[in-house]
Design an enzyme around this catalytic site. Structure first.
Site, PDB file in Angstrom:
ATOM      1  N   HIS A  36     -29.248 -22.347 -26.417  1.00  0.00           N
ATOM      2  CA  HIS A  36     -28.920 -21.547 -27.602  1.00  0.00           C
ATOM      3  C   HIS A  36     -29.004 -22.417 -28.845  1.00  0.00           C
ATOM      4  O   HIS A  36     -28.131 -23.249 -29.108  1.00  0.00           O
ATOM      5  CB  HIS A  36     -27.522 -20.941 -27.499  1.00  0.00           C
ATOM      6  CG  HIS A  36     -27.257 -19.910 -28.540  1.00  0.00           C
ATOM      7  ND1 HIS A  36     -27.282 -18.554 -28.268  1.00  0.00           N
ATOM      8  CD2 HIS A  36     -27.006 -20.007 -29.866  1.00  0.00           C
ATOM      9  CE1 HIS A  36     -27.031 -17.877 -29.381  1.00  0.00           C
ATOM     10  NE2 HIS A  36     -26.861 -18.756 -30.377  1.00  0.00           N
ATOM     11  N   HIS A  38     -31.224 -22.482 -33.048  1.00  0.00           N
ATOM     12  CA  HIS A  38     -31.945 -21.703 -34.047  1.00  0.00           C
ATOM     13  C   HIS A  38     -32.841 -22.622 -34.880  1.00  0.00           C
ATOM     14  O   HIS A  38     -32.629 -23.835 -34.944  1.00  0.00           O
ATOM     15  CB  HIS A  38     -30.974 -21.016 -35.016  1.00  0.00           C
ATOM     16  CG  HIS A  38     -29.895 -20.220 -34.367  1.00  0.00           C
ATOM     17  ND1 HIS A  38     -30.094 -18.974 -33.819  1.00  0.00           N
ATOM     18  CD2 HIS A  38     -28.574 -20.495 -34.168  1.00  0.00           C
ATOM     19  CE1 HIS A  38     -28.953 -18.510 -33.323  1.00  0.00           C
ATOM     20  NE2 HIS A  38     -28.018 -19.424 -33.520  1.00  0.00           N
ATOM     21  N   TYR A  54     -27.053 -13.960 -44.668  1.00  0.00           N
ATOM     22  CA  TYR A  54     -26.526 -15.175 -45.281  1.00  0.00           C
ATOM     23  C   TYR A  54     -27.698 -16.064 -45.680  1.00  0.00           C
ATOM     24  O   TYR A  54     -28.843 -15.842 -45.266  1.00  0.00           O
ATOM     25  CB  TYR A  54     -25.578 -15.928 -44.335  1.00  0.00           C
ATOM     26  CG  TYR A  54     -26.196 -16.322 -43.016  1.00  0.00           C
ATOM     27  CD1 TYR A  54     -26.816 -17.561 -42.848  1.00  0.00           C
ATOM     28  CD2 TYR A  54     -26.161 -15.469 -41.916  1.00  0.00           C
ATOM     29  CE1 TYR A  54     -27.399 -17.918 -41.652  1.00  0.00           C
ATOM     30  CE2 TYR A  54     -26.728 -15.825 -40.708  1.00  0.00           C
ATOM     31  CZ  TYR A  54     -27.339 -17.055 -40.578  1.00  0.00           C
ATOM     32  OH  TYR A  54     -27.910 -17.397 -39.380  1.00  0.00           O
ATOM     33  N   ARG A 129     -31.836 -10.411 -28.417  1.00  0.00           N
ATOM     34  CA  ARG A 129     -30.423 -10.545 -28.771  1.00  0.00           C
ATOM     35  C   ARG A 129     -29.946  -9.272 -29.447  1.00  0.00           C
ATOM     36  O   ARG A 129     -30.617  -8.742 -30.340  1.00  0.00           O
ATOM     37  CB  ARG A 129     -30.211 -11.734 -29.711  1.00  0.00           C
ATOM     38  CG  ARG A 129     -28.726 -12.112 -29.861  1.00  0.00           C
ATOM     39  CD  ARG A 129     -28.510 -13.194 -30.891  1.00  0.00           C
ATOM     40  NE  ARG A 129     -27.279 -13.935 -30.610  1.00  0.00           N
ATOM     41  CZ  ARG A 129     -26.666 -14.707 -31.480  1.00  0.00           C
ATOM     42  NH1 ARG A 129     -27.151 -14.870 -32.707  1.00  0.00           N
ATOM     43  NH2 ARG A 129     -25.550 -15.353 -31.158  1.00  0.00           N
ATOM     44  N   HIS A 186     -21.816 -17.600 -26.337  1.00  0.00           N
ATOM     45  CA  HIS A 186     -20.629 -18.302 -26.848  1.00  0.00           C
ATOM     46  C   HIS A 186     -19.330 -17.872 -26.159  1.00  0.00           C
ATOM     47  O   HIS A 186     -18.298 -17.660 -26.809  1.00  0.00           O
ATOM     48  CB  HIS A 186     -20.498 -18.077 -28.361  1.00  0.00           C
ATOM     49  CG  HIS A 186     -21.723 -18.425 -29.145  1.00  0.00           C
ATOM     50  ND1 HIS A 186     -22.618 -19.394 -28.756  1.00  0.00           N
ATOM     51  CD2 HIS A 186     -22.197 -17.926 -30.319  1.00  0.00           C
ATOM     52  CE1 HIS A 186     -23.604 -19.474 -29.660  1.00  0.00           C
ATOM     53  NE2 HIS A 186     -23.378 -18.596 -30.600  1.00  0.00           N
ATOM     54  N   ASP A 253     -25.898 -24.482 -30.069  1.00  0.00           N
ATOM     55  CA  ASP A 253     -25.733 -23.605 -31.228  1.00  0.00           C
ATOM     56  C   ASP A 253     -26.246 -24.265 -32.517  1.00  0.00           C
ATOM     57  O   ASP A 253     -25.974 -23.794 -33.617  1.00  0.00           O
ATOM     58  CB  ASP A 253     -24.281 -23.166 -31.400  1.00  0.00           C
ATOM     59  CG  ASP A 253     -24.107 -22.005 -32.388  1.00  0.00           C
ATOM     60  OD1 ASP A 253     -25.024 -21.179 -32.492  1.00  0.00           O
ATOM     61  OD2 ASP A 253     -23.068 -21.952 -33.063  1.00  0.00           O
ATOM     62  N   ASN A 258     -22.703 -20.917 -40.323  1.00  0.00           N
ATOM     63  CA  ASN A 258     -21.451 -20.224 -40.679  1.00  0.00           C
ATOM     64  C   ASN A 258     -20.255 -20.652 -39.831  1.00  0.00           C
ATOM     65  O   ASN A 258     -19.400 -19.828 -39.500  1.00  0.00           O
ATOM     66  CB  ASN A 258     -21.644 -18.697 -40.581  1.00  0.00           C
ATOM     67  CG  ASN A 258     -22.778 -18.204 -41.449  1.00  0.00           C
ATOM     68  OD1 ASN A 258     -22.846 -18.527 -42.628  1.00  0.00           O
ATOM     69  ND2 ASN A 258     -23.694 -17.447 -40.861  1.00  0.00           N
TER      70      ASN A 258
END
Length: 301
Positions: A36, A38, A54, A129, A186, A253, A258
């Protein structure tokens, strides 16, 4: 390193990742996978949509690779971010550049077409997702979720659910009955204030026992009420890993959009030894499970 609270034009601004993470003490097995993470932009090449949830920092495919090289991770499943919406250009570019190293998870809508999904599959996408986190926008209605599941069913993708708090209880049947591998991101972002024997954790563990639901042992910093080194979240991850190592995944992650406080990725890697003390189970969670779920080659070409 505080990373929340700033806004720009009415949107939250996500802080950049930790600039100088430690080199982990834990040596990971070959072909270990970050299940996981990005990428963001860069925005001058892959512009962000005007209606994004965001403002992310630019974190390119090469930034991601450098971080993984430092951490000892050979593979990754890149999850399409809400900051890019359904424009998968940056993700597809990363998959083309590193076809043996990366797989992808897409964001779709009920208006996505079978041809779009087939093209994503050909490029190396192996999951979709679906999010039910209010800060990222409205979640799907039951009919919309069914439409998206029907789009990916011919390709046998997994479905990554981004949920939090009581959603793991309220959506129990939905999570259990997708007809596809359901992966809970998560650790369901449960409220650890309710305890490891609270209703949320009990529901998560029952789901794990069904045989069709997987859990990502990721983002302890998001769950922890204590802060680094996240002992309360590590205790939950260890409980889940001991219960069903054959259906657990682990992820960084990165770059941690955020979050309340930016974690050190090297520290997160070192926590794996506490979460999964058994070496054979670590290999299963880091190598075998993601290889099967995301269709990695048995050996890199």
């Amino acid at each position: 390193m505080a990373s929340h609270g700033a806004t720009r034009g009415g949107r939250r601004v996500a802080a950049p990742p930790h600039p100088d993470p430690k080199v982990p003490d834990l040596r990971l097995p070959p072909r270990s996978c970050d299940a996981h993470c990005h990428i963001f932009g860069p925005g001058d090449v892959f512009p962000y949509p005007e209606d994004r949830a965001y403002d992310p920092p630019d974190v390119s495919k090469d930034d991601l690779r450098r971080r993984h090289d430092l951490l000892g991770l050979d593979r990754a499943i890149i999850v399409q971010s809400a900051a890019h919406g359904t424009d998968h250009s940056a993700l597809l570019d990363a998959l083309r550049t590193y076809p043996d190293r990366y797989r992808g998870v897409a964001l779709l809508t009920p208006r996505s077409t079978p041809a779009e999904v087939a093209a994503l599959h050909k490029a190396g996408v192996r999951g979709v997702r679906v999010q039910f986190m209010p800060h990222l926008g409205p979640g799907f209605s039951p009919d919309e979720l069914r439409a998206v599941l029907d789009l990916v069913r011919p390709h046998a993708w997994h479905v990554a659910f981004h949920i939090g708090g009581d959603a793991v209880v309220d959506m129990y049947d939905t999570l259990r009955l997708t007809g596809l591998p359901a992966v809970i991101d998560h650790m369901a972002r449960v409220d650890l204030g309710t305890g490891l024997d609270g209703e949320q954790v009990r529901a998560l563990r029952r789901l794990l026992d069904t045989g069709d639901v997987w859990v990502k042992l990721s983002a302890p910093d998001r769950l922890s009420a204590e802060g680094a080194p996240y002992a309360d979240a590590v205790a939950l991850a260890r409980l889940l890993a001991a219960q069903a190592p054959e259906r657990c995944l682990w992820g960084t992650d990165f770059p941690h959009p955020n979050v309340r406080e930016m974690p050190d990725d090297g520290v997160l890697v070192d926590l794996i030894e506490q979460i999964v003390p058994d070496e054979a189970d670590r290999h299963r969670i880091l190598v075998a499970n993601p290889a099967g779920l995301a269709d990695f080659p048995a050996e890199p070409r």
